[in-house]
Each structure stands twice: as C-alpha cells, then as structure tokens.
Design a protein around this motif. Structure first.
Motif, mmCIF file in Angstrom:
data_model
loop_
_atom_site.group_PDB
_atom_site.id
_atom_site.type_symbol
_atom_site.label_atom_id
_atom_site.label_comp_id
_atom_site.label_asym_id
_atom_site.label_seq_id
_atom_site.Cartn_x
_atom_site.Cartn_y
_atom_site.Cartn_z
ATOM 1 N N ARG A 69 -11.168 7.620 11.872
ATOM 2 C CA ARG A 69 -11.530 8.277 10.604
ATOM 3 C C ARG A 69 -11.944 7.243 9.557
ATOM 4 N NH1 ARG A 69 -6.754 11.337 8.742
ATOM 5 N NH2 ARG A 69 -8.135 12.023 7.072
ATOM 6 N N LEU B 250 -6.518 10.084 3.307
ATOM 7 C CA LEU B 250 -6.602 8.747 3.895
ATOM 8 C C LEU B 250 -7.279 7.779 2.928
ATOM 9 C CD1 LEU B 250 -6.157 7.099 6.526
ATOM 10 C CD2 LEU B 250 -8.400 7.904 7.305
ATOM 11 N N LYS B 251 -6.634 6.648 2.710
ATOM 12 C CA LYS B 251 -7.157 5.679 1.745
ATOM 13 C C LYS B 251 -7.067 4.270 2.321
ATOM 14 C CE LYS B 251 -6.733 4.900 -3.247
ATOM 15 N NZ LYS B 251 -6.062 5.386 -4.471
ATOM 16 N N LEU B 252 -8.187 3.562 2.246
ATOM 17 C CA LEU B 252 -8.238 2.183 2.740
ATOM 18 C C LEU B 252 -8.037 1.214 1.585
ATOM 19 C CD1 LEU B 252 -8.973 -0.045 4.881
ATOM 20 C CD2 LEU B 252 -11.366 0.339 4.253
ATOM 21 N N PRO C 83 -2.009 10.205 0.047
ATOM 22 C CA PRO C 83 -2.841 9.854 1.196
ATOM 23 C C PRO C 83 -2.090 8.883 2.107
ATOM 24 C CG PRO C 83 -3.545 8.642 -0.750
ATOM 25 C CD PRO C 83 -2.473 9.598 -1.199
ATOM 26 N N VAL C 84 -2.455 8.885 3.379
ATOM 27 C CA VAL C 84 -1.961 7.844 4.273
ATOM 28 C C VAL C 84 -2.716 6.563 3.924
ATOM 29 C CG1 VAL C 84 -1.917 7.054 6.675
ATOM 30 C CG2 VAL C 84 -1.378 9.439 6.128
ATOM 31 N N PRO C 85 -1.991 5.507 3.571
ATOM 32 C CA PRO C 85 -2.677 4.267 3.226
ATOM 33 C C PRO C 85 -2.853 3.362 4.439
ATOM 34 C CG PRO C 85 -0.350 4.086 2.651
ATOM 35 C CD PRO C 85 -0.531 5.424 3.351
ATOM 36 N N VAL C 86 -4.025 2.801 4.611
ATOM 37 C CA VAL C 86 -4.222 1.750 5.611
ATOM 38 C C VAL C 86 -4.798 0.544 4.882
ATOM 39 C CG1 VAL C 86 -4.554 3.291 7.586
ATOM 40 C CG2 VAL C 86 -6.519 2.639 6.213
ATOM 41 N N LYS C 87 -4.628 -0.639 5.461
ATOM 42 C CA LYS C 87 -5.099 -1.821 4.727
ATOM 43 C C LYS C 87 -5.730 -2.857 5.636
ATOM 44 C CE LYS C 87 -0.528 -3.929 4.845
ATOM 45 N NZ LYS C 87 0.625 -4.451 4.113
ATOM 46 N N GLU D 150 0.822 -1.205 0.000
ATOM 47 C CA GLU D 150 0.000 0.000 0.000
ATOM 48 C C GLU D 150 0.860 1.262 0.000
ATOM 49 O OE1 GLU D 150 0.737 -1.950 2.334
ATOM 50 O OE2 GLU D 150 0.941 -0.976 4.281
#
Ligand SMILES: Nc1nc2c(ncn2[C@@H]2O[C@H](COP(=O)(O)OP(=O)(O)OP(=O)(O)O)[C@@H](O)[C@H]2O)c(=O)[nH]1
Ligand SMILES: [Mg+2]
Lengths: 163, 209
Positions: free
Chosen positions: A154, B95-97, B27-31, A79
């Motif tokens: 968030r 922010l992106k999932l 964006p800050v990526p989270v997964k 990611e």
C-alpha cells in the motif's frame, strides 16, 4: 576506473566493519568536515554532567521529568501515534503535560509532539509514558515489529501515485 | 500462497486501538530512515517528498568510537544530542509514511536502535566527493539487518565516480542497490524510496514464509 570492483578482494571484503577508511583528498573535494572530537575517557554514562558542548540541551529535560532518565518504554517510538482522552484536560497536569494532552485531541506522532512543543524527544517519550500510566492518553502500539507485505504494498502504490 | 499484492479494500488492523466512543482511529505509521554524513542532502531529501515542511526534534544517541585512530582500543561509548528532521506522506487515512533524516559522523558510529525499531528500511545518502562519511550508516544498517539502499545524490547533475566505483568504495553486498538520485526533486526522491520499499517488501515476504 581506479580500482577493480572485486567483492572477493581480500583487502576489501564485502563485510561489515572493514570498509576502506579512505578520504578523498583529490582536487574534486569541496568540503572537509571538521574532525569530530576525540572520544574522551570520561565521564562515563550516568556520572555527573553532560558531555562537553551539550550543556544547553541536556539540562532542562531532567528537570521536567524529575530526574528520571531511564525506564523509557521501548514501545513508544518516534512514529508512534498518541491521542488524549477527552477528560484529561481537567486533570492536574504540568504545563508540558497539559500541552501534550491539548495537542493530541487528534492522533499525533511522538516526533511531531516533540517538534511542535520544542521538547527534547527523550523528554517527550517520558512524559507520554507518564500520561499514559495516569490514564490520560492512548499510545497506539503496533503489534508487529516489521510491517507486513500488504502494508508495504500500500505504501508502494501510494508513493507511485505521487508526481 | 496467501499474499495478495493488491489488497484494495483491506483495512490494516495492526494498531491496537482501544475500544471506546468513536474517536478518530490513528493511522498506522511506517517509517523510512534517511541517513548519511553532514551536508549530503538529507534534509533536502525529506523536504522534497514530505507534505509538511520538515520538522526538527532533538534526540539522544549513543555514539561508539570505532577506533580508527587507535584500532587496539576498546570502543568508547558516549551519549550526544543530535538534531533529527522528519516529514511525512499520508498514504490514506489509515496509513502514514514518516521519513526521519538523521546524521552519521565519520569515525563514529551512532547507535540508532530506537530510531530503527520497526523501520521499513533506510536510504543512505552519499556525496561522492566524500564517500566515507556514510560508512557508519552502512555499517550500522548491515549489522541491524535493516534493508537499505545507497542513494548517490548527484549534486549539480555531476556524479564524481561511476556507481561501480561507489560500490567498491562502500564494499556493500551485491544485493544492496546503489541508485543515483537528485535530492531536490520529488520524483527522484520518490523513485529512490520505491527501491527501499522493494527491499522492505522482500524482507517482509521472507519473514512471512
Ligand atoms: N546543487 C545541489 N545542491 C544540493 C543537492 N542536495 C542538497 N543540496 C544543497 O546542499 C546543502 C546541504 O543539503 P541538506 O539537505 O541541508 O543536507 P543535510 O544532509 O540535511 O545536512 P546536515 O543536516 O547539515 O547534515 C543545501 O544547501 C542544499 O540546498 C543537490 O542534489 N544538488
Ligand atoms: Mg539536515
């Protein structure tokens, strides 16, 4: 109910690695996956040749990366966001490197680069690492290993708003 | 307590953005990982919630034979290429999932170390007609200390077993949620992911205190 759900049952304690390896063979079964190939005694990692059945996808990667398969930067995750420097396209680059630089004018994840260029993920990570070392890309590394509560909140609120 | 559950106007600054002329900050990526046996509905799950149709990438995974047939044997490790599909949900421009769907395989444990690094948690998708297909994923996430939720995919609205029976068969700790969902519907996938996020939030709060 066929079995009592007893977590203290010594036969089936709730601990890793001790799951009852049952396979349902009752009438409700509609799918039996093929048994996976038995673990072959060789070849050990690092010896010549990919495991049987994997030839097609394993050959090209090692050509692209000049044989380098280790030294992967663990900070370059799936990611992880990558963006290219404006001047990078004028540098001498391989076609694959050029394609990455071209794609990352806007920040893009390593996984998306890999999927869009149809490059093996491991290869993508190596090429991205090389491009960064050469100063053509920024790799936006996260400081925390696990997201903080505010970030998770968030995400929760963002997902809740999806209908 | 300094935890503000509604940090509305806060910009999360965990990405080390190099200084320079204004460029789009990433964006800050989270997964979240979506795991499970073959054909249980992983791709369907990712596709139901993703804003892009799922993309596929190929990755190396180390596989460890877990010695079901020959329990006395030392475990053998091999590397294999697997196809992984993924999608994403943009929370906002900072922010992106990401959702990564990844196979598991009965009797073999994949080593997902790269994949799991930094992940919020995992949804283990289960088809009740072959529950044991998800054991490697459950084993792995337990060992890795990754928050996970078991999502029983109700194919055709039918649940072969009740959730207690699924819990027994999986032998997971009582604090591991087991939910029922339908991989085809966005709202259902969203709710299952929210349970994963609850678990992740618990872990993040514990890490802070
Ligand atoms: N009726 C019904 N069909 C489903 C459901 N979830 C998945 N399917 C179908 O089951 C099949 C397999 O689903 P996939 O999402 O491809 O499963 P997968 O886990 O990604 O499969 P692999 O990647 O091959 O391991 C597809 O034909 C889906 O349309 C469900 O909840 N109900
Ligand atoms: Mg799939």
């Amino acid at each position: 109910m066929r079995h009592p759900a007893d977590p203290d049952d010594p036969e089936h304690p709730a601990a890793p690695g001790v799951r009852p390896y049952l396979r349902n063979t009752g009438p409700g079964v509609r799918y039996q996956p093929e048994p996976p190939p038995a673990p072959s005694p060789g070849p050990p990692p690092g010896s010549s040749g990919p495991p049987p059945g994997e030839q097609t996808t394993s050959l090209r990667p090692f050509v692209l990366t000049s044989g380098r398969v280790d030294g992967l930067d663990p900070n370059i995750g799936l990611e992880t966001q990558v963006s290219s420097h404006p001047g990078a396209l004028s540098a001498r680059l391989s076609p694959e490197q050029r394609a990455i630089v071209h794609l990352c004018g806007e920040p893009l994840s390593v996984a998306e680069i890999s999927a869009r260029l149809r490059l093996h993920l491991g290869v993508t990570r190596i090429l991205v690492g090389d491009l960064r070392a050469a100063g053509h890309l920024d790799v936006h590394v996260l400081e925390n290993d696990f997201p903080d509560p505010e970030t998770i909140m968030r995400v929760i609120r963002g997902l809740r708003s999806i209908s | 307590m300094d935890f503000d559950p509604y940090p509305d106007n806060r910009v999360v600054g965990t990405a080390r953005v190099p200084s320079g002329p204004q460029r789009t900050a990433p964006p800050v990526p989270v997964k979240i990982i979506v795991a499970g046996g073959f054909g249980v509905g992983k791709t369907t799950t990712v596709g139901a919630i993703s804003e892009i149709s799922p993309l596929t990438t190929e990755a190396e995974m180390t596989m460890e034979g877990v010695g079901v047939d020959d329990p006395g044997q030392a475990s053998s490790k091999t590397t294999t290429t697997i196809a992984m599909d993924f999608g994403c949900v943009t929370i906002d421009h900072t922010l992106k999932l990401y959702l990564f769907g990844t196979p598991g395989q009965t009797r073999f444990a994949f080593m997902w170390d790269d994949l799991v690094r930094g992940a919020l948690g995992a949804l283990v998708v289960v088809d009740t007609t072959r529950i044991d297909d998800c054991y490697p994923a459950v084993d792995y996430f337990e060992r890795a200390g990754l928050p996970f939720v078991v999502g029983v995919n109700t194919f055709n609205g039918q649940l072969g077993y009740n959730l207690d029976e699924v819990r027994w068969a999986l032998a997971v700790r009582d604090d591991v949620p087991i939910v029922q969902f339908d991989a085809r519907f966005r709202g259902s996938v969203r709710d299952a992911l929210l349970v994963v996020l609850d678990q992740a939030l618990d872990k993040a709060m514990k890490m802070r205190s």
